[in-house]
Design a protein around this motif. Sequence first.
Motif, mmCIF file in Angstrom:
data_model
loop_
_atom_site.group_PDB
_atom_site.id
_atom_site.type_symbol
_atom_site.label_atom_id
_atom_site.label_comp_id
_atom_site.label_asym_id
_atom_site.label_seq_id
_atom_site.Cartn_x
_atom_site.Cartn_y
_atom_site.Cartn_z
ATOM 1 N N ARG A 8 -33.946 31.129 18.717
ATOM 2 C CA ARG A 8 -34.397 29.773 18.997
ATOM 3 C C ARG A 8 -33.233 28.929 19.462
ATOM 4 N NH1 ARG A 8 -36.883 28.457 13.550
ATOM 5 N NH2 ARG A 8 -36.807 30.622 13.031
ATOM 6 N N ARG A 9 -33.314 28.505 20.700
ATOM 7 C CA ARG A 9 -32.262 27.630 21.209
ATOM 8 C C ARG A 9 -32.588 26.213 20.799
ATOM 9 N NH1 ARG A 9 -30.903 27.832 27.379
ATOM 10 N NH2 ARG A 9 -33.102 27.388 27.455
ATOM 11 N N SER A 10 -31.641 25.581 20.204
ATOM 12 C CA SER A 10 -31.842 24.225 19.714
ATOM 13 C C SER A 10 -31.717 23.218 20.835
ATOM 14 C CB SER A 10 -30.796 23.923 18.646
ATOM 15 O OG SER A 10 -30.877 22.593 18.259
ATOM 16 N N LEU A 11 -32.507 22.176 20.739
ATOM 17 C CA LEU A 11 -32.342 21.039 21.627
ATOM 18 C C LEU A 11 -31.282 20.145 21.020
ATOM 19 C CD1 LEU A 11 -36.088 20.397 22.389
ATOM 20 C CD2 LEU A 11 -34.431 21.606 23.791
ATOM 21 N N LEU A 25 -27.783 32.272 11.740
ATOM 22 C CA LEU A 25 -26.501 31.643 12.006
ATOM 23 C C LEU A 25 -26.579 30.898 13.330
ATOM 24 C CD1 LEU A 25 -23.336 31.508 11.509
ATOM 25 C CD2 LEU A 25 -23.226 33.575 12.888
ATOM 26 N N ALA A 26 -26.029 29.701 13.374
ATOM 27 C CA ALA A 26 -25.955 28.949 14.630
ATOM 28 C C ALA A 26 -24.664 29.329 15.344
ATOM 29 C CB ALA A 26 -25.981 27.454 14.357
ATOM 30 N N VAL A 38 -29.661 30.030 17.580
ATOM 31 C CA VAL A 38 -29.785 30.441 16.187
ATOM 32 C C VAL A 38 -30.184 31.913 16.203
ATOM 33 C CG1 VAL A 38 -31.004 30.073 14.004
ATOM 34 C CG2 VAL A 38 -30.402 28.124 15.449
ATOM 35 N N ILE A 39 -29.346 32.753 15.594
ATOM 36 C CA ILE A 39 -29.555 34.199 15.631
ATOM 37 C C ILE A 39 -29.636 34.763 14.215
ATOM 38 C CG2 ILE A 39 -28.412 34.474 17.865
ATOM 39 C CD1 ILE A 39 -25.961 35.517 16.188
#
Length: 87
Positions: A8-11, A25-26, A38-39
């Motif tokens: 999930r790629r954060s905005l 983990l970010a 986030v992986i």
Amino acid sequence: MAIRQMMRRSLSSERRSAHVPKGHLAVYIGENEKRRFVIPLSYLNHSSFQELLSQAEEEFGFHHPMGGLTIPCREDLFNEVVSSLSR
């Protein structure tokens, strides 16, 4: 499961950037402009991901200017590595 579902790629919103689910983990990816992903923590054990971590260690040591783990690689390369890990 698609790579977009695995990762999930954060905005840039403050609320979303602070949330990292348990077991994840970010990381910040990019050579110039950094993007936050986030992986799953399990990726850290794979040799291909450890190569990316070695690059980060060479460039930043233990100082990560983004406030989190920063990996200095192209986003497309990172996506290839993550895609191979999710198979």
